[in-house]
Design an enzyme around this catalytic site. Structure first.
Site, PDB file in Angstrom:
ATOM      1  N   SER A 248     -11.337   0.071   5.079  1.00  0.00           N
ATOM      2  CA  SER A 248     -11.659   0.970   3.965  1.00  0.00           C
ATOM      3  C   SER A 248     -10.364   1.436   3.309  1.00  0.00           C
ATOM      4  O   SER A 248      -9.259   1.203   3.813  1.00  0.00           O
ATOM      5  CB  SER A 248     -12.403   2.184   4.490  1.00  0.00           C
ATOM      6  OG  SER A 248     -11.518   2.957   5.280  1.00  0.00           O
ATOM      7  N   LYS A 249     -10.534   2.121   2.195  1.00  0.00           N
ATOM      8  CA  LYS A 249      -9.375   2.639   1.466  1.00  0.00           C
ATOM      9  C   LYS A 249      -8.619   3.616   2.372  1.00  0.00           C
ATOM     10  O   LYS A 249      -7.399   3.610   2.426  1.00  0.00           O
ATOM     11  CB  LYS A 249      -9.878   3.343   0.209  1.00  0.00           C
ATOM     12  CG  LYS A 249      -8.798   3.949  -0.624  1.00  0.00           C
ATOM     13  CD  LYS A 249      -9.348   4.321  -1.994  1.00  0.00           C
ATOM     14  CE  LYS A 249      -8.299   5.027  -2.822  1.00  0.00           C
ATOM     15  NZ  LYS A 249      -8.344   6.476  -2.696  1.00  0.00           N
ATOM     16  N   ARG A 250      -9.392   4.426   3.085  1.00  0.00           N
ATOM     17  CA  ARG A 250      -8.796   5.410   3.994  1.00  0.00           C
ATOM     18  C   ARG A 250      -7.943   4.715   5.073  1.00  0.00           C
ATOM     19  O   ARG A 250      -6.815   5.125   5.342  1.00  0.00           O
ATOM     20  CB  ARG A 250      -9.937   6.229   4.600  1.00  0.00           C
ATOM     21  CG  ARG A 250      -9.603   7.052   5.816  1.00  0.00           C
ATOM     22  CD  ARG A 250      -8.929   8.374   5.499  1.00  0.00           C
ATOM     23  NE  ARG A 250      -9.819   9.318   4.867  1.00  0.00           N
ATOM     24  CZ  ARG A 250     -10.704  10.071   5.520  1.00  0.00           C
ATOM     25  NH1 ARG A 250     -10.819   9.960   6.827  1.00  0.00           N
ATOM     26  NH2 ARG A 250     -11.464  10.932   4.888  1.00  0.00           N
TER      27      ARG A 250
END
Ligand code: GLU
Length: 482
Positions: A248-250
């Protein structure tokens, strides 16, 4: 038949690196067979459309050099086609109107403890073309606010074939009568997707594994229409570096690397982080595919030639930024110096103030091997334009101040040799053996004085390029600090 593959993102957000990999595999499958690569924007869900997302998709593909032969084709401009096709199914009795309000659907869900599926069984208890009279259907349709669902047949085993996973069977009773036309008159993803793939003569559908579960409904639509389906490739997920779950972006932020090809709002892309399109495409190809030999470095054309869809992996691929950096390095190292300078404006500005074009290129030749990203160019050319700002204190202690002092003093005495690196080297060797100073420490001293640390390109080449005056100046500087 000509191969035609489409990349069909929904503009519901920026294009994540997983989407880029899907685009790339579509491109490779199309081009491998001399076919067309098509961009289709699946924008039928206006509520979820994000401003700027379509441009982000196009900008990403452009930077990467994934040129599409057709498109972008926007589904929002093809409403009449979907309407015509839905009517066909309604006429055949393979689609039906459903009038249930959201409260009624909610109640049905509650009654079944959230297990509710609108299907061959439950549809008998709901409000739809099967349960109300023809006249009522007409008047309810006139009033609007209905949806259209597709019929999923009862008790059938739906067998689908995925080129990566082989053949898979689904029990039709487990599948819902999916909505194909929403109350706003727009088709759903499933319907528009199948209608378009047929209409656009798509031969290969290449997409993320998350769509595999929709495949039985899609195949049912092909059957309902009497169309033959394309080939399907459901690509394995791109996993976090730990291997647990989807990247994910996180996760990317936590690991300190981008997740977009090009910048999105505040988030820098691979482009803005000094990566090359060649490196990123190459790395993404290796996420889910492996060539036959040990070769790791491929240009886009080489990928097209070497790629075989049967070599796509089934299991998820871990995103490994270190490997991405390595692959980027392999490409940068082989770029011409001219190209590197054109890509690194800062480095070019620094160098052209001091050197002719030829020398600028010679300098880049010397540092190429040391580049991981384009940011390194500026860092690496610095030694050619300025004396060190700091010196590696650990190295000073190790070599010892006394040795450094003696070596530098000797160089000052032999000032005239500085413009003759080979002679300088020889006399330093003699000086070393006469004074019990190892040649290693002599070289380290010189490097420390010229570069500020113990690494960097060929020392005598640096000395040759910066010239005797600047070399002496650097010798003086370190002598004064020691
Ligand atoms: N619009 C879908 C997506 O964004 C496309 C899936 C497909 O390629 O069929 O993932």
């Amino acid at each position: 038949m000509k191969e035609r593959a489409r990349f069909a993102p929904s503009p519901t957000g920026p294009l994540h690196i997983g989407g880029v990999r899907t685009a790339l595999f579509n491109y490779l499958i199309a081009k491998k067979n001399g076919g067309d690569f098509i961009l289709r924007i699946e924008d039928t869900d206006s509520k979820r459309t994000v401003v700027g997302a379509e441009d982000h998709i196009k900008d990403s593909l452009k930077w990467l050099g994934l040129k599409f032969d057709e498109g972008p084709i926007k589904q929002s401009s093809r409403k009449s086609l979907y309407k015509k096709r839905v009517e066909e199914l309604l006429k055949k009795g393979l689609a039906y109107y459903a009038f249930d309000s959201s409260t009624e659907l909610e109640d049905a869900r509650k009654e079944s403890n959230g297990e509710f599926k609108y299907n061959y069984e439950t549809r008998k208890n709901m409000i739809n073309s099967f349960t109300v009279s023809e006249g009522e259907v007409k008047s309810r349709v006139d009033r609007g606010g209905y949806v259209i669902r597709m019929v999923i047949p009862e008790k059938e085993s739906i067998t689908v074939n995925d080129e990566i996973r082989g053949s898979l069977s689904f029990n039709s009773n487990e599948i819902e009568d999916k909505i194909i036309m929403k109350s706003d008159g727009m088709p759903t993803y499933h319907f528009a997707n199948v209608v378009d793939d047929h209409d656009m003569k798509i031969t290969s559908v290449v997409r993320g594994e998350e769509w595999l579960s929709s495949l039985p409904s899609h195949l049912t639509l092909y059957n309902h229409f009497g169309w033959s389906p394309p080939k399907f490739y459901h690509l394995p997920l791109i996993l976090k570096s730990t291997g647990q779950g989807k990247l994910s972006k996180r996760d990317a932020e936590d690991q300190g690397h981008p997740v977009f090809a090009v910048q999105w709002e505040e988030s820098k892309g691979f482009k803005e982080s000094g990566y090359t399109p060649e490196g990123i495409l190459n790395y993404l190809a290796l996420l889910g595919w492996k060539g036959k030999d040990e070769n790791e470095k491929y240009s886009l054309d080489e990928l097209v030639n070497s790629f075989e869809s049967k070599d796509i992996n089934k299991s998820g691929a871990r995103f490994d930024i270190k490997k991405a950096v390595w692959i980027n390095h392999l490409h940068l190292r082989d770029f011409s110096s001219k190209k590197i300078l054109s890509l690194s404006e800062q480095a070019n500005l620094l160098l052209e103030k001091k050197y002719s074009n030829d020398v600028c290129e010679q300098i880049v030749d010397l540092i190429k091997e040391r580049l991981n990203t384009l940011f390194d160019v500026e860092k690496e050319v610095f030694v050619f334009v300025s004396q060190p700002k700091v010196y590696d204190q650990g190295a000073i202690e190790k070599i010892t101040r006394n040795t450094i002092y003696n070596v530098l003093n000797f160089c000052k005495l032999k000032e005239e040799l500085i413009s003759e690196p080979l002679l300088l080297k020889e006399s330093l060797m003699t000086f070393g053996s006469e004074n019990q100073i190892s040649f290693g420490n002599i070289m380290k001293t010189l490097r420390l004085c010229i570069v500020g640390s113990l690494s960097g390109p060929d020392l005598f080449k640096i000395i040759d390029i910066i010239g005797p005056e600047e070399t002496l100046h650097r010798i003086e500087s370190l002598t004064n600090k020691i």
